[in-house]
Write a protein that holds these residues in place. Structure first.
Motif, mmCIF file in Angstrom:
data_model
loop_
_atom_site.group_PDB
_atom_site.id
_atom_site.type_symbol
_atom_site.label_atom_id
_atom_site.label_comp_id
_atom_site.label_asym_id
_atom_site.label_seq_id
_atom_site.Cartn_x
_atom_site.Cartn_y
_atom_site.Cartn_z
ATOM 1 N N THR A 176 0.816 -1.225 0.000
ATOM 2 C CA THR A 176 0.000 0.000 0.000
ATOM 3 C C THR A 176 0.845 1.269 0.000
ATOM 4 O OG1 THR A 176 -0.138 0.247 2.424
ATOM 5 C CG2 THR A 176 -1.714 -1.249 1.378
ATOM 6 N N ASP A 180 -3.343 5.695 -1.872
ATOM 7 C CA ASP A 180 -4.030 6.537 -0.895
ATOM 8 C C ASP A 180 -4.814 5.636 0.064
ATOM 9 O OD1 ASP A 180 -6.724 5.973 -1.942
ATOM 10 O OD2 ASP A 180 -6.171 7.253 -3.616
ATOM 11 N N PRO A 181 -5.306 6.198 1.186
ATOM 12 C CA PRO A 181 -5.982 5.352 2.196
ATOM 13 C C PRO A 181 -7.134 4.520 1.647
ATOM 14 C CG PRO A 181 -5.479 7.490 3.139
ATOM 15 C CD PRO A 181 -5.121 7.577 1.677
ATOM 16 N N SER A 182 -7.988 5.121 0.802
ATOM 17 C CA SER A 182 -9.134 4.386 0.259
ATOM 18 C C SER A 182 -8.689 3.231 -0.620
ATOM 19 C CB SER A 182 -10.033 5.341 -0.538
ATOM 20 O OG SER A 182 -11.103 4.642 -1.125
ATOM 21 N N SER A 183 -7.708 3.488 -1.497
ATOM 22 C CA SER A 183 -7.200 2.431 -2.384
ATOM 23 C C SER A 183 -6.490 1.351 -1.584
ATOM 24 C CB SER A 183 -6.250 3.031 -3.426
ATOM 25 O OG SER A 183 -6.914 3.960 -4.244
ATOM 26 N N SER A 184 -5.849 1.735 -0.478
ATOM 27 C CA SER A 184 -5.153 0.766 0.365
ATOM 28 C C SER A 184 -6.135 -0.221 0.985
ATOM 29 C CB SER A 184 -4.380 1.489 1.471
ATOM 30 O OG SER A 184 -3.380 2.320 0.929
ATOM 31 N N VAL A 185 -7.238 0.301 1.515
ATOM 32 C CA VAL A 185 -8.274 -0.554 2.104
ATOM 33 C C VAL A 185 -8.832 -1.496 1.046
ATOM 34 C CG1 VAL A 185 -10.578 -0.596 3.126
ATOM 35 C CG2 VAL A 185 -8.891 1.073 3.928
ATOM 36 N N SER A 186 -9.107 -0.955 -0.136
ATOM 37 C CA SER A 186 -9.662 -1.754 -1.227
ATOM 38 C C SER A 186 -8.707 -2.873 -1.636
ATOM 39 C CB SER A 186 -9.961 -0.856 -2.428
ATOM 40 O OG SER A 186 -10.436 -1.606 -3.514
ATOM 41 N N GLN A 189 -8.609 -5.653 1.062
ATOM 42 C CA GLN A 189 -9.833 -6.451 0.970
ATOM 43 C C GLN A 189 -9.771 -7.397 -0.217
ATOM 44 O OE1 GLN A 189 -12.831 -3.376 0.871
ATOM 45 N NE2 GLN A 189 -13.057 -3.340 3.102
ATOM 46 N N ARG A 213 1.414 -0.298 7.845
ATOM 47 C CA ARG A 213 0.060 0.133 8.214
ATOM 48 C C ARG A 213 -0.675 -1.049 8.852
ATOM 49 N NH1 ARG A 213 -2.305 3.623 3.094
ATOM 50 N NH2 ARG A 213 -0.376 4.660 2.496
ATOM 51 N N LEU A 216 -4.611 -1.780 8.752
ATOM 52 C CA LEU A 216 -5.220 -2.317 7.533
ATOM 53 C C LEU A 216 -5.358 -3.834 7.584
ATOM 54 C CD1 LEU A 216 -3.350 -0.291 4.754
ATOM 55 C CD2 LEU A 216 -5.770 -0.091 5.341
#
Length: 287
Positions: A176, A180-186, A189, A213, A216
């Protein structure tokens, strides 16, 4: 009772010093990872995490010169005696910057590259490409140039290129760091949905994720290994590992709510770690 699961990674007293360096980057590393595990390796920058990944893949000693000692095995193969090409048929790595492993003119060609080098029949190559693109959800990017993709899409293309080799072990080195944070979570998952999908087909896959991180991955991994100053200093279940890291003062990114919990749990008589601040406050009110 001793586990009956196969050891897919085993490092025995491994130490390594890069050429030109006066000190070991890792020292006396002993590590066993079993089939099907999901393991997070974390620690301060420069502590030796990526070096461990390079040894597991055989990039050390075959691509990085230096002074190496100990023993390393992946799926029974002696890492020091087998070429990277042999190890890569069973163990794949996704690097921090996916551009480093995407080098053809289309996503499809990158995903097909590995199976083509195994001299597989054309129908089998096509089947693996289709399967891998579908598993990571980028069938629509098949004919796209890797250079035109977003960071998250490039990561998924790199993952697909590894999946097409049908590995038993997948290593993610700071996956990651470019997102960015949103792409990292995606992405995280997607990685664990992928593992779940493969296991439904009867294929066990072992995940080794190097990441700073921690939040995550905390709810996804079954084990956290903390590396500091080139040594494994903690190896346990996630909460126990983080508590030990906290007590030792190791500079890792423990989620803030857990830092608070670790500070007050004995004084306030708390037992179960909270998922978030709201749960922590609720637990305190009921004491």
């Amino acid at each position: 009772m001793q586990s009956l699961r196969m050891k897919v990674v085993e490092l025995r007293n491994v130490s390594f010093r890069y050429a030109g360096s006066e000190r070991n980057v890792i020292s006396n590393i002993n590590l066993q990872i079993e089939e099907g595990e999901s393991v997070l390796i974390t620690g301060p920058s420069g502590c030796g995490k990526s070096t461990i990944a390079r040894i597991i893949m055989g990039l050390i000693p075959h691509s990085y010169p230096g002074e190496l000692s100990g023993e390393a095995y992946v799926l029974g193969m002696n890492v020091f005696e087998n070429p990277v090409s042999s190890i890569a048929t069973k163990c794949g790595i996704v690097f921090q910057n996916p551009e480093n492993q995407l080098f053809t003119f289309s996503v499809e060609d990158d995903v097909a590259f590995g199976p083509e080098n195994l001299a597989l029949p054309r129908d089998e190559i096509r089947r693996r490409v289709d399967e891998s693109l579908k598993l990571v959800g980028i069938e629509h990017l098949r004919y796209s140039s890797p250079n035109s993709l977003s960071g998250g899409e490039q990561q998924k293309a790199a993952i697909a290129s590894i999946l097409s080799m049908h590995p038993s072990v997948m290593i993610f080195d700071e996956p990651t760091s470019m997102l960015d944070p949103s792409s990292s979570v995606s992405l995280v998952q997607s990685i664990f949905k992928l593992k779940e999908s493969l296991e439904k087909t009867g294929k066990k896959i072992t995940l080794i994720i190097i990441e700073h991180r921690i939040s995550l991955l905390l709810n996804h991994v079954s084990r956290i290994i903390i590396v500091s100053d080139g040594r494994i200093v903690v190896d346990s279940d996630p909460i126990t590992a983080l508590y030990e890291g906290f007590k030792q003062g190791i500079p890792i990114n423990i989620p803030p709510v857990l830092q608070i919990f670790f500070r007050i749990k004995d004084k306030c008589g708390l037992e179960n770690p909270p998922k978030d601040l709201k749960e922590l406050l609720t637990n305190l009110k009921t004491r």
